[in-house]
Design an enzyme around this catalytic site. Structure first.
Site, PDB file in Angstrom:
ATOM      1  N   HIS A  93     -40.198  17.202 132.019  1.00 22.63           N
ATOM      2  CA  HIS A  93     -41.499  17.897 132.084  1.00 22.63           C
ATOM      3  C   HIS A  93     -42.289  17.450 130.838  1.00 22.63           C
ATOM      4  O   HIS A  93     -42.674  18.274 130.006  1.00 22.63           O
ATOM      5  CB  HIS A  93     -41.305  19.408 132.158  1.00 22.63           C
ATOM      6  N   GLU A 134     -44.868  15.899 137.792  1.00 22.95           N
ATOM      7  CA  GLU A 134     -46.231  15.391 137.788  1.00 22.95           C
ATOM      8  C   GLU A 134     -46.381  14.038 137.079  1.00 22.95           C
ATOM      9  O   GLU A 134     -47.011  13.937 136.022  1.00 22.95           O
ATOM     10  CB  GLU A 134     -47.180  16.416 137.150  1.00 22.95           C
ATOM     11  N   ASN A 138     -46.846  20.824 143.116  1.00 24.80           N
ATOM     12  CA  ASN A 138     -47.585  21.754 142.262  1.00 24.80           C
ATOM     13  C   ASN A 138     -49.028  21.753 142.728  1.00 24.80           C
ATOM     14  O   ASN A 138     -49.627  20.687 142.899  1.00 24.80           O
ATOM     15  CB  ASN A 138     -47.551  21.317 140.794  1.00 24.80           C
ATOM     16  N   TYR A 191     -52.934  23.792 142.341  1.00 26.74           N
ATOM     17  CA  TYR A 191     -53.787  24.793 141.684  1.00 26.74           C
ATOM     18  C   TYR A 191     -55.146  24.936 142.353  1.00 26.74           C
ATOM     19  O   TYR A 191     -55.658  26.038 142.478  1.00 26.74           O
ATOM     20  CB  TYR A 191     -53.949  24.437 140.197  1.00 26.74           C
TER      21      TYR A 191
END
Ligand code: FCB
Length: 461
Positions: free
Chosen positions: A132, A177, A303, A305
Site C-alpha cells: 500500500h 492502486e 476501490n 470513491y
C-alpha cells in the site's frame, strides 16, 4: 440529483446480500501504524516524502499516525464490536525488511503475527495487502519501481510474508492502486516518491503489474492457501459534454485509468489507443511479461470513491454536477459504482469482485461525545445500495469494505481529511465511534436505522 432513488430502495438491508458476503473495514500501514523508527523499521518512500517542504498540506508525517502499532488490540476490539467479518490491512515492507533486501526484521514480523492472531481471536478474517505504497526507501535509492530488480525483491517479500502468515490469511492483495503509485508518484509527482516523468511512470506501472503476476505464480508454487488478487482504483469516466473533444478526452482517461490495468490483467495486453498516445513513453516489455501479468486471480479488488468527468478544456469543476461534494471536493455519485461494476463484469468477466475501499471525508465535529456524521452515513448506505443494484443485475460482488476504520494520515492532506467511521482525537489518540459506525453496526446486525436527511446539492455536504 442523487436523492431521486425511491425511498424504499434507498436503505439497503443485510438480507439483500448472500449470507457469505464479506463485510469489512479497510486500513493501510503507513496511514495508521506510526512507530516509524521503532524496532528496526527502515524508512519508506512516504517517510521521506513527508520531509519534503510543502509536500503534505498540514506539514505532518506518519511518525505517530494512529499509533496503531501500540494500540492495535483496542482497534481490533472496535472492529469486532462493529460486527465486521473482515479487516483489510497492509504490511509495511520496511517494517519487516528495513532495506527491502537482506535480513528480515523479527520484531516487525512479530507485530503482524500478533495482529493476525488478534483478528482471528476476534472472529475477523485477515485481508492482507503487500504494497500500500510504502516502498522501502533503500529500494527507491536503487531505482524503485522503475528498476526491474525491484520486481524480484517484491516476490521475495511476498514469499516471506506467506511463509510467516499465509496459513492464517484469507486473502493477499499484491498492490493497492498501481495507478496512484505510477501516475501520482512518478508523473505528476504529487505523491511519493515525487518524480515527474511520464516514461518512468509507465515503466513503473508495467513493473507493478509484472511483479503482481510473478508474485501470484510464486505464491501458488509455494502452496499459498490465501485467495490472491490485486486492488485497482476504478471510476466510470464520463465526458463533460457530448462534444467530440470531450468524448475523446474521456476515452483517453478511461484508457489510462482503467484499461491500462484491466486489459493486461485479463489477457488483452496494453490498450492500443493508450500506447499510440504514449509514443516514446511506452514502457519496455519483455517477451512473456504480458502472459505473466495475466496470471489468473482469485478476486479483483476495486476501490471506488466517485465518478470521473473528463473535459478537453482541462479539469472539470465538480460543482457543475449538482451533487453534494465531500470534504475532498469529490462528488457523491453512488450510481457510478453500479455503472462501474456492470462495465467491469461485461468487459472483463472477472473473478469475484471485492469492493475493497469506499467511503468519504467530511469535516466532523465531536459534540458531547458523539460525532453526527450524517453525510458519511448516507454515503456508505447509498453505495452499499449501489453494490446491491449491480448484484441484482448479475455482477458477482463478494464483499464490501468501508474506508476507513479510523481517521488517519490521508497522504498529502495529512490529518486534515477524516475518512474514518471512528473518530481519532489527534492529541489524545482517543477513539469515538461516529454515527456512521453505529449505522454500519446496526446494518450488519440486520436492523438498519433510518438514513439522516440529505445534504443540499452542489455544496460540501
Ligand atoms: C485511496 C487509498 C487509501 C485512501 C483513500 C481515501 O486511494 O487507497 O489509502 O487514502 O484513497
Amino acid at each position: 440529483m442523487n436523492d431521486a432513488r425511491p425511498a424504499a430502495d434507498a436503505l439497503p438491508r443485510r438480507c439483500d446480500f448472500p449470507p457469505d458476503f464479506v463485510w469489512g473495514v479497510a486500513t493501510s500501514a503507513f496511514q495508521i501504524e506510526g512507530a516509524a523508527t521503532e524496532d528496526g523499521k527502515g524508512p519508506s518512500v512516504w517517510d521521506c516524502f513527508c520531509r519534503v517542504p510543502g509536500a503534505i498540506s498540514d506539514g505532518s508525517t506518519g511518525d505517530v499516525a494512529c499509533d496503531h502499532v501500540h494500540r492495535w488490540a483496542e482497534d481490533l476490539d472496535l472492529a469486532r464490536d462493529l460486527g465486521v467479518g473482515a479487516h483489510r490491512f497492509s504490511v509495511s515492507w520496511p517494517r519487516v525488511q528495513a532495506a527491502g533486501r537482506g535480513p528480515w526484521n523479527a520484531p516487525g514480523l512479530d507485530f503482524y503475527d500478533r495482529l493476525v492472531d488478534g483478528l482471528l481471536a476476534r472472529g475477523i478474517s485477515p485481508y492482507l495487502t503487500l504494497n500500500h505504497w510504502d516502498l522501502p526507501d533503500a529500494l527507491q535509492a536503487a531505482g524503485g519501481w522503475a528498476a526491474r530488480e525491484t520486481v524480484d525483491r517484491f516476490v521475495d517479500y511476498a514469499l516471506e510474508i506467506d511463509r510467516r502468515l499465509g496459513d492464517r490469511i484469507a486473502a493477499i492483495t499484491t498492490h493497492n492502486e498501481p495507478w496512484v503509485i505510477a501516475s501520482l508518484g512518478h508523473e505528476t509527482g504529487r505523491f511519493a516518491p515525487g518524480l515527474r516523468c511520464r516514461a518512468t511512470a509507465m515503466q513503473v506501472a508495467h513493473h507493478l503489474l509484472l511483479s503482481h503476476g510473478l508474485a501470484l505464480q510464486a505464491l501458488r508454487a509455494a502452496g499459498c492457501r490465501a485467495q490472491l488478487g490485486i486492488v485497482l482504483n476504478l471510476a466510470p469516466v464520463q465526458p463533460a459534454t457530448a462534444s467530440e473533444a470531450d468524448r475523446a478526452a474521456a476515452r483517453l482517461e478511461d484508457g489510462r485509468l482503467l484499461r491500462w490495468y484491466l486489459d493486461p490483467l485479463f489477457g488483452r495486453g496494453y490498450p492500443a489507443d493508450v500506447l499510440a498516445h504514449l509514443g516514446a513513453d511506452t514502457p519496455q516489455v519483455r517477451a512473456d511479461d504480458l502472459r505473466t501479468i495475466a496470471t489468473r486471480m482469485d478476486f479483483l479488488g476495486i476501490n471506488h470513491y466517485a465518478r470521473n468527468v473528463a473535459s478537453a478544456d482541462g479539469p472539470w469543476d465538480r460543482r457543475r454536477g449538482g451533487r453534494p461534494l465531500t470534504a475532498m471536493g469529490w462528488e457523491v455519485y453512488p450510481e457510478g459504482l453500479t455503472e462501474l461494476l456492470l462495465r467491469v463484469q461485461r468487459d472483463d468477466a472477472p473473478p469475484p469482485i471485492l469492493v475493497t475501499e469506499n467511503g468519504a471525508a467530511f469535516d466532523d465535529e465531536p459534540v458531547g461525545g458523539r460525532v453526527h456524521d450524517a453525510a458519511r452515513t448516507r454515503f456508505i448506505a447509498q453505495h452499499i445500495a449501489a453494490v446491491r443494484d449491480a448484484m441484482r443485475q448479475g455482477v458477482h460482488v463478494a464483499g464490501y469494505m468501508v474506508w476507513s476504520l479510523l481517521d488517519n494520515f490521508e497522504w498529502t492532506s495529512g490529518y486534515a481529511k477524516r475518512f474514518g467511521i471512528v473518530y481519532v482525537d489527534d492529541p489524545t489518540q482517543r477513539r469515538t465511534l461516529k454515527d456512521s459506525a453505529l449505522w454500519y453496526r446496526d446494518f450488519l446486525q440486520g436492523r438498519p436505522s433510518a438514513l439522516p436527511a440529505p445534504a443540499p446539492a452542489g455544496v460540501e455536504a
